[in-house]
Write an enzyme that holds these catalytic residues in place. Structure first.
Site, PDB file in Angstrom:
ATOM      1  N   LYS A  96      36.287  47.452   4.246  1.00  0.00           N
ATOM      2  CA  LYS A  96      36.808  46.115   4.573  1.00  0.00           C
ATOM      3  C   LYS A  96      37.479  45.451   3.384  1.00  0.00           C
ATOM      4  CE  LYS A  96      34.637  45.240   8.858  1.00  0.00           C
ATOM      5  NZ  LYS A  96      33.719  44.501   9.705  1.00  0.00           N
TER       6      LYS A  96
ATOM      7  N   ARG B  97      27.586  50.452  10.490  1.00  0.00           N
ATOM      8  CA  ARG B  97      28.789  51.007  11.124  1.00  0.00           C
ATOM      9  C   ARG B  97      29.752  51.418  10.020  1.00  0.00           C
ATOM     10  NH1 ARG B  97      33.800  49.266  12.724  1.00  0.00           N
ATOM     11  NH2 ARG B  97      34.559  50.015  14.737  1.00  0.00           N
TER      12      ARG B  97
HETATM   13  C1  8Y7 Z   1      33.023  45.646  13.089  1.00  0.00           C
HETATM   14  C2  8Y7 Z   1      33.002  46.044  14.422  1.00  0.00           C
HETATM   15  C3  8Y7 Z   1      35.003  46.326  13.598  1.00  0.00           C
HETATM   16  C4  8Y7 Z   1      31.819  45.127  12.531  1.00  0.00           C
HETATM   17  C5  8Y7 Z   1      30.792  45.513  14.667  1.00  0.00           C
HETATM   18  C6  8Y7 Z   1      36.761  47.545  10.978  1.00  0.00           C
HETATM   19  C7  8Y7 Z   1      34.677  46.960  16.029  1.00  0.00           C
HETATM   20  C8  8Y7 Z   1      37.172  46.481  11.879  1.00  0.00           C
HETATM   21  N1  8Y7 Z   1      34.270  45.846  12.581  1.00  0.00           N
HETATM   22  N2  8Y7 Z   1      31.904  45.991  15.208  1.00  0.00           N
HETATM   23  N3  8Y7 Z   1      34.254  46.470  14.730  1.00  0.00           N
HETATM   24  N4  8Y7 Z   1      30.729  45.088  13.351  1.00  0.00           N
HETATM   25  N5  8Y7 Z   1      29.669  45.429  15.409  1.00  0.00           N
HETATM   26  O1  8Y7 Z   1      37.120  47.379   9.772  1.00  0.00           O
HETATM   27  O2  8Y7 Z   1      31.734  44.706  11.385  1.00  0.00           O
HETATM   28  O3  8Y7 Z   1      36.156  48.538  11.341  1.00  0.00           O
HETATM   29  S1  8Y7 Z   1      36.706  46.747  13.561  1.00  0.00           S
END
Ligand code: 8Y7
Length: 278
Positions: A223, A257
């Site tokens: 990020k 994640r």
């Molecule tokens: C997150 C996410 C994304 C997160 C959850 C990326 C879909 C952006 N970020 N879902 N999704 N938490 N639960 O950089 O921080 O992966 S998308």
């Protein structure tokens, strides 16, 4: 704190921190063999992440990055459903559907997905009801504003308190829609309507959210906050991401994640070993 999550009969223990591997399916080519190639690449990537120790695979067909172009319902379904169907037959770990659309939630769970990951925390039309009918774990993620404009001057009274109020409100809404508490997870949504100071406050105070007594999921991988801290481009943020994931886990995060499964599994093994030594 609950010790297990039940994904359509596939149970996962929360005794050790778990890795959720990211699988984005964002091809725009549907007219030729391009889509088939993308889907096969996605299957390969999912198998690799499972072999590397991912506990969950999170499949998304619509980018939620700042400024991303929205995807139509049909396009999102066409992207994710074939991959979910193949993976459910092919790999032994639960599949999560990363979507905010009620119809995608329902179709994905019918196809065998065992979890819903919603960056809108079930605030889109029909999503509460779809998640209630799906009867699978749901991650309620905080986002201030919407993807197109969320990074323009995000403002909080006090970021941790404001997000706690948001969680309380979404937990009540989920409860009123008939979603069982045992199926809820919370995520502060790093980078979703947050500047660097907000993100740092959240990471430094993550344990505040343990008061909800629900499993915490975090996404920090690659990020921009990591780029702001280190000056590293997106493809060079793995060390920073491992540090951030470890900080989160030491403060109680149960699921991380990430795009980088193998490395994150090792980082979390170190965290778990230390946390089990007290
Ligand atoms: C997150 C996410 C994304 C997160 C959850 C990326 C879909 C952006 N970020 N879902 N999704 N938490 N639960 O950089 O921080 O992966 S998308």
């Amino acid at each position: 704190m609950r010790k297990k999550l039940d994904f359509h009969g596939r149970k996962l223990s929360l005794k050790h921190p778990l890795v959720m591997g990211v699988l984005n399916i964002t091809s725009d080519s549907f007219s030729d063999g391009g889509q088939w190639l993308h889907q096969n690449a996605a299957l390969e990537q999912a198998r690799l992440m499972a072999a590397q120790g991912a506990a969950i695979i999170d499949i998304g067909g619509e980018s939620t990055r700042p400024g991303a172009v929205p995807v139509s319902l049909q396009e999102e379904l066409d992207r994710v459903l074939p991959v979910i169907e193949s993976l459910v037959a092919d790999i032994d770990i639960p599949i999560s559907i990363d979507t905010s659309k009620a119809k995608v939630m329902t179709a994905a769970v019918t196809a065998g997905a065992g979890m819903i990951n919603d960056v809108w925390a079930l605030r889109q039309p029909g999503a509460l009801q779809a998640a209630a009918e799906a009867k699978v774990p749901v991650c309620l993620m905080h986002m201030l504003g919407e993807p197109g404009s969320m990074q323009v001057q995000p403002d909080y009274h006090a970021v941790v308190d404001d997000i706690s109020w948001f969680f309380a409100e979404r937990i009540t809404a989920a409860n009123e829609a008939g979603i069982k508490r045992k199926n809820l997870l919370l995520d502060p949504g790093f980078g979703f309507g947050k500047n660097l100071q907000h993100n740092l406050s959240l990471l430094a105070n993550l344990s505040a959210f343990e008061s909800f007594d629900l499993p915490l999921l975090v996404g920090l991988s690659r990020k921009s906050m990591l780029g702001q801290i280190t000056g590293c481009a997106v493809d060079k943020r793995l060390p920073a991401g491992l540090a951030a994931a470890s900080i989160a886990v030491l403060q109680g995060a149960k699921i991380v994640r990430t795009h980088d499964v193998a490395a994150t599994v090792q980082a979390l093994q170190v965290c778990a070993a230390v946390m089990n030594t007290k």
